[in-house]
Motif scaffolding. Structure first.
Motif, PDB file in Angstrom:
ATOM      1  N   MET A 172     -15.644 -32.344   4.551  1.00  9.30           N
ATOM      2  CA  MET A 172     -15.144 -31.723   3.325  1.00  9.30           C
ATOM      3  C   MET A 172     -16.033 -30.521   2.956  1.00  9.30           C
ATOM      4  O   MET A 172     -17.265 -30.611   3.000  1.00  9.30           O
ATOM      5  CB  MET A 172     -15.147 -32.729   2.174  1.00  9.30           C
ATOM      6  N   LYS A 173     -15.407 -29.425   2.598  1.00 10.54           N
ATOM      7  CA  LYS A 173     -16.154 -28.215   2.274  1.00 10.54           C
ATOM      8  C   LYS A 173     -16.814 -28.342   0.904  1.00 10.54           C
ATOM      9  O   LYS A 173     -16.258 -28.923  -0.021  1.00 10.54           O
ATOM     10  CB  LYS A 173     -15.217 -27.007   2.260  1.00 10.54           C
ATOM     11  N   ASP A 174     -18.016 -27.749   0.788  1.00  6.18           N
ATOM     12  CA  ASP A 174     -18.690 -27.678  -0.516  1.00  6.18           C
ATOM     13  C   ASP A 174     -17.984 -26.664  -1.407  1.00  6.18           C
ATOM     14  O   ASP A 174     -17.383 -25.692  -0.938  1.00  6.18           O
ATOM     15  CB  ASP A 174     -20.152 -27.278  -0.344  1.00  6.18           C
ATOM     16  N   LYS A 175     -18.096 -26.891  -2.724  1.00  9.13           N
ATOM     17  CA  LYS A 175     -17.384 -26.034  -3.678  1.00  9.13           C
ATOM     18  C   LYS A 175     -18.199 -24.793  -4.060  1.00  9.13           C
ATOM     19  O   LYS A 175     -19.406 -24.874  -4.311  1.00  9.13           O
ATOM     20  CB  LYS A 175     -17.045 -26.800  -4.963  1.00  9.13           C
ATOM     21  N   VAL A 176     -17.511 -23.677  -4.112  1.00 10.33           N
ATOM     22  CA  VAL A 176     -18.048 -22.431  -4.645  1.00 10.33           C
ATOM     23  C   VAL A 176     -17.071 -21.923  -5.707  1.00 10.33           C
ATOM     24  O   VAL A 176     -15.850 -21.957  -5.499  1.00 10.33           O
ATOM     25  CB  VAL A 176     -18.243 -21.374  -3.543  1.00 10.33           C
ATOM     26  N   VAL A 177     -17.604 -21.452  -6.820  1.00  9.14           N
ATOM     27  CA  VAL A 177     -16.772 -20.919  -7.892  1.00  9.14           C
ATOM     28  C   VAL A 177     -16.929 -19.403  -7.942  1.00  9.14           C
ATOM     29  O   VAL A 177     -18.045 -18.886  -8.068  1.00  9.14           O
ATOM     30  CB  VAL A 177     -17.138 -21.543  -9.250  1.00  9.14           C
ATOM     31  N   LEU A 178     -15.803 -18.727  -7.829  1.00  4.33           N
ATOM     32  CA  LEU A 178     -15.745 -17.266  -7.941  1.00  4.33           C
ATOM     33  C   LEU A 178     -15.382 -16.915  -9.374  1.00  4.33           C
ATOM     34  O   LEU A 178     -14.361 -17.378  -9.888  1.00  4.33           O
ATOM     35  CB  LEU A 178     -14.695 -16.718  -6.970  1.00  4.33           C
ATOM     36  N   TYR A 179     -16.206 -16.085 -10.039  1.00  2.00           N
ATOM     37  CA  TYR A 179     -15.955 -15.779 -11.453  1.00  2.00           C
ATOM     38  C   TYR A 179     -15.674 -14.302 -11.712  1.00  2.00           C
ATOM     39  O   TYR A 179     -15.891 -13.786 -12.801  1.00  2.00           O
ATOM     40  CB  TYR A 179     -17.097 -16.288 -12.344  1.00  2.00           C
ATOM     41  N   LYS A 180     -15.122 -13.627 -10.707  1.00  2.00           N
ATOM     42  CA  LYS A 180     -14.681 -12.230 -10.851  1.00  2.00           C
ATOM     43  C   LYS A 180     -13.540 -11.997  -9.876  1.00  2.00           C
ATOM     44  O   LYS A 180     -13.581 -12.489  -8.742  1.00  2.00           O
ATOM     45  CB  LYS A 180     -15.829 -11.261 -10.550  1.00  2.00           C
ATOM     46  N   LYS A 181     -12.543 -11.251 -10.281  1.00  2.00           N
ATOM     47  CA  LYS A 181     -11.409 -10.972  -9.402  1.00  2.00           C
ATOM     48  C   LYS A 181     -11.849 -10.095  -8.241  1.00  2.00           C
ATOM     49  O   LYS A 181     -12.490  -9.059  -8.436  1.00  2.00           O
ATOM     50  CB  LYS A 181     -10.297 -10.278 -10.183  1.00  2.00           C
ATOM     51  N   ILE A 182     -11.516 -10.528  -7.024  1.00  2.00           N
ATOM     52  CA  ILE A 182     -11.801  -9.750  -5.826  1.00  2.00           C
ATOM     53  C   ILE A 182     -10.536  -9.724  -4.969  1.00  2.00           C
ATOM     54  O   ILE A 182      -9.618 -10.515  -5.178  1.00  2.00           O
ATOM     55  CB  ILE A 182     -12.990 -10.330  -5.023  1.00  2.00           C
ATOM     56  N   PRO A 183     -10.454  -8.827  -3.985  1.00  2.00           N
ATOM     57  CA  PRO A 183      -9.247  -8.750  -3.160  1.00  2.00           C
ATOM     58  C   PRO A 183      -8.945 -10.049  -2.421  1.00  2.00           C
ATOM     59  O   PRO A 183      -9.855 -10.831  -2.101  1.00  2.00           O
ATOM     60  CB  PRO A 183      -9.574  -7.614  -2.177  1.00  2.00           C
ATOM     61  N   GLU A 184      -7.678 -10.244  -2.132  1.00  2.00           N
ATOM     62  CA  GLU A 184      -7.215 -11.468  -1.480  1.00  2.00           C
ATOM     63  C   GLU A 184      -7.901 -11.693  -0.135  1.00  2.00           C
ATOM     64  O   GLU A 184      -8.246 -12.827   0.224  1.00  2.00           O
ATOM     65  CB  GLU A 184      -5.700 -11.394  -1.281  1.00  2.00           C
ATOM     66  N   GLN A 185      -8.112 -10.637   0.621  1.00  2.00           N
ATOM     67  CA  GLN A 185      -8.741 -10.778   1.936  1.00  2.00           C
ATOM     68  C   GLN A 185     -10.148 -11.354   1.814  1.00  2.00           C
ATOM     69  O   GLN A 185     -10.558 -12.196   2.620  1.00  2.00           O
ATOM     70  CB  GLN A 185      -8.787  -9.421   2.638  1.00  2.00           C
ATOM     71  N   GLN A 186     -10.885 -10.916   0.812  1.00  2.00           N
ATOM     72  CA  GLN A 186     -12.244 -11.428   0.613  1.00  2.00           C
ATOM     73  C   GLN A 186     -12.217 -12.873   0.092  1.00  2.00           C
ATOM     74  O   GLN A 186     -13.083 -13.665   0.444  1.00  2.00           O
ATOM     75  CB  GLN A 186     -13.012 -10.513  -0.336  1.00  2.00           C
ATOM     76  N   GLN A 187     -11.233 -13.197  -0.718  1.00  2.00           N
ATOM     77  CA  GLN A 187     -11.083 -14.589  -1.146  1.00  2.00           C
ATOM     78  C   GLN A 187     -10.828 -15.496   0.052  1.00  2.00           C
ATOM     79  O   GLN A 187     -11.401 -16.586   0.152  1.00  2.00           O
ATOM     80  CB  GLN A 187      -9.926 -14.724  -2.143  1.00  2.00           C
ATOM     81  N   GLN A 188      -9.992 -15.050   0.954  1.00  2.00           N
ATOM     82  CA  GLN A 188      -9.699 -15.831   2.146  1.00  2.00           C
ATOM     83  C   GLN A 188     -10.941 -16.013   3.007  1.00  2.00           C
ATOM     84  O   GLN A 188     -11.160 -17.088   3.602  1.00  2.00           O
ATOM     85  CB  GLN A 188      -8.576 -15.178   2.947  1.00  2.00           C
ATOM     86  N   SER A 189     -11.762 -14.989   3.075  1.00  2.00           N
ATOM     87  CA  SER A 189     -13.010 -15.083   3.833  1.00  2.00           C
ATOM     88  C   SER A 189     -13.912 -16.175   3.263  1.00  2.00           C
ATOM     89  O   SER A 189     -14.476 -16.980   4.009  1.00  2.00           O
ATOM     90  CB  SER A 189     -13.732 -13.732   3.818  1.00  2.00           C
ATOM     91  N   LEU A 190     -14.020 -16.219   1.934  1.00  2.00           N
ATOM     92  CA  LEU A 190     -14.809 -17.267   1.298  1.00  2.00           C
ATOM     93  C   LEU A 190     -14.203 -18.647   1.521  1.00  2.00           C
ATOM     94  O   LEU A 190     -14.920 -19.634   1.738  1.00  2.00           O
ATOM     95  CB  LEU A 190     -14.922 -16.983  -0.205  1.00  2.00           C
ATOM     96  N   SER A 191     -12.888 -18.716   1.487  1.00  2.00           N
ATOM     97  CA  SER A 191     -12.198 -20.003   1.622  1.00  2.00           C
ATOM     98  C   SER A 191     -12.367 -20.612   3.005  1.00  2.00           C
ATOM     99  O   SER A 191     -12.196 -21.813   3.185  1.00  2.00           O
ATOM    100  CB  SER A 191     -10.708 -19.834   1.316  1.00  2.00           C
TER     101      SER A 191
END
Length: 320
Positions: free
Chosen positions: A1-20
């Motif tokens: 199971m992946k550890d949780k990270v919270v993003l608190y600023k809007k960033i582009p979808e591609q970068q969100q996918q990279s984090l995910s």
């Protein structure tokens, strides 16, 4: 199971996918009073936070007992309590290098705009008041060959000095805690005490960070030391300048003009006395605000987060 990270600023979808790909990612476009409670609930089991534009003090972070790393999408880190982070072994990562040249461009544009009065003259043309050749009341001043005093000779200070010396043949003087040998060797810069720099410079440019030593460093006394023909620029942090004293110095023509990209309170309140002056250029904190640089900052912050999560704090860590 992946550890949780919270993003608190809007960033582009591609970068969100990279984090995910690496983390169980929970996303907030921003944090405000409407979603603060939800944010506090989400960070209870988070190992990482990434974002910008929100003050993460100990009253917030006490809700995140499992937190290992915060990656801020910024070079500045005055939104954080470093002592608290060190006590709780939380790594704070930032993005110092990717915005250097863009911020230096912004600062030098303030130098040019104030010297040549571009905002005033733009408004003159747009209002239809330009009806004949400009009289000397609208003349600006030269930048080429003048003396530039830089407060804070770090990465951005050096980049501004490089533009000034190599592009405009300016004599660069600087005020800094320590000597910058590269600036002195490559750009013929001279280190000075603050009062001497203020008294001898045609342009005074602050690129200082926010801390107890820099708080209200430039006030009524310091502005009075400057030449009446001098221009003051602030592209560092708003706390450095007593804005009321600056407004009075501009109103009384103690100094010629000023250009600001940062303020004590942001956005700058409409009640600020700076708003009523015609010899000041006001930017809305756009130092790094180009599409290319902001994307590079996001990519850097993601890389910082992943590296710190895996225990690598060798690059861009400010809390260890």
């Amino acid at each position: 199971m992946k550890d949780k990270v919270v993003l608190y600023k809007k960033i582009p979808e591609q970068q969100q996918q990279s984090l995910s790909q690496t983390f169980n990612l929970v996303c907030f476009d921003k944090i405000d009073e409407n979603n603060l409670e939800q944010f506090l609930n989400e960070i209870k089991d988070a190992v990482g936070l990434i974002g910008a534009g929100f003050k993460l003090d100990k009253n917030i972070l006490k809700h995140a007992p499992h937190l290992k790393v915060i990656s801020t999408i910024s070079v500045g880190y005055d939104h954080f309590d470093l002592d608290y982070l060190k006590q709780h072994n939380i790594a704070l990562m930032h993005t110092p290098n990717v915005l250097t040249e863009t911020t230096a461009d912004t600062i030098f544009s303030l130098i040019m705009c104030t010297a040549r009065r571009t905002t005033e003259l733009n408004n003159l043309v747009r209002s239809g008041a330009w009806v004949n050749n400009l009289k000397d009341a609208y003349f600006g001043i030269d930048v080429y060959g003048k003396k530039l005093g830089i407060l804070g000779m770090g990465r951005i200070g050096y980049a501004v000095a490089k533009r000034a010396h190599l592009g405009f043949d300016m004599q660069v003087n600087y005020y800094n805690r320590s000597a910058n040998s590269a600036a002195e060797t490559n750009l013929k810069a001279q280190k000075m005490e603050l009062d001497e720099l203020l008294a001898t410079s045609d342009f005074v440019c602050s690129i200082l960070p926010a801390n107890q030593q820099t708080d209200l460093l430039i006030g009524q006394r310091e502005l009075a030391l400057m030449k009446s023909s001098a221009i003051f620029i602030n592209g560092g942090r708003g706390n450095v300048v007593d804005e009321d004293a600056l407004a009075k110095a501009l109103q009384d023509r103690t100094i010629r003009a000023a250009g600001l990209d940062v303020y004590k309170v942001e956005p700058l309140p409409t009640s600020s006395p700076l708003m009523d002056l015609d010899n000041i250029v006001l930017f809305p904190h756009i130092g790094s605000a180009t599409a290319e640089t902001r994307l590079a900052m996001i990519d850097c912050a993601i890389d910082n987060l992943v590296a710190a999560y895996h225990g690598d704090l060798s690059k861009n860590c400010v809390s260890h």
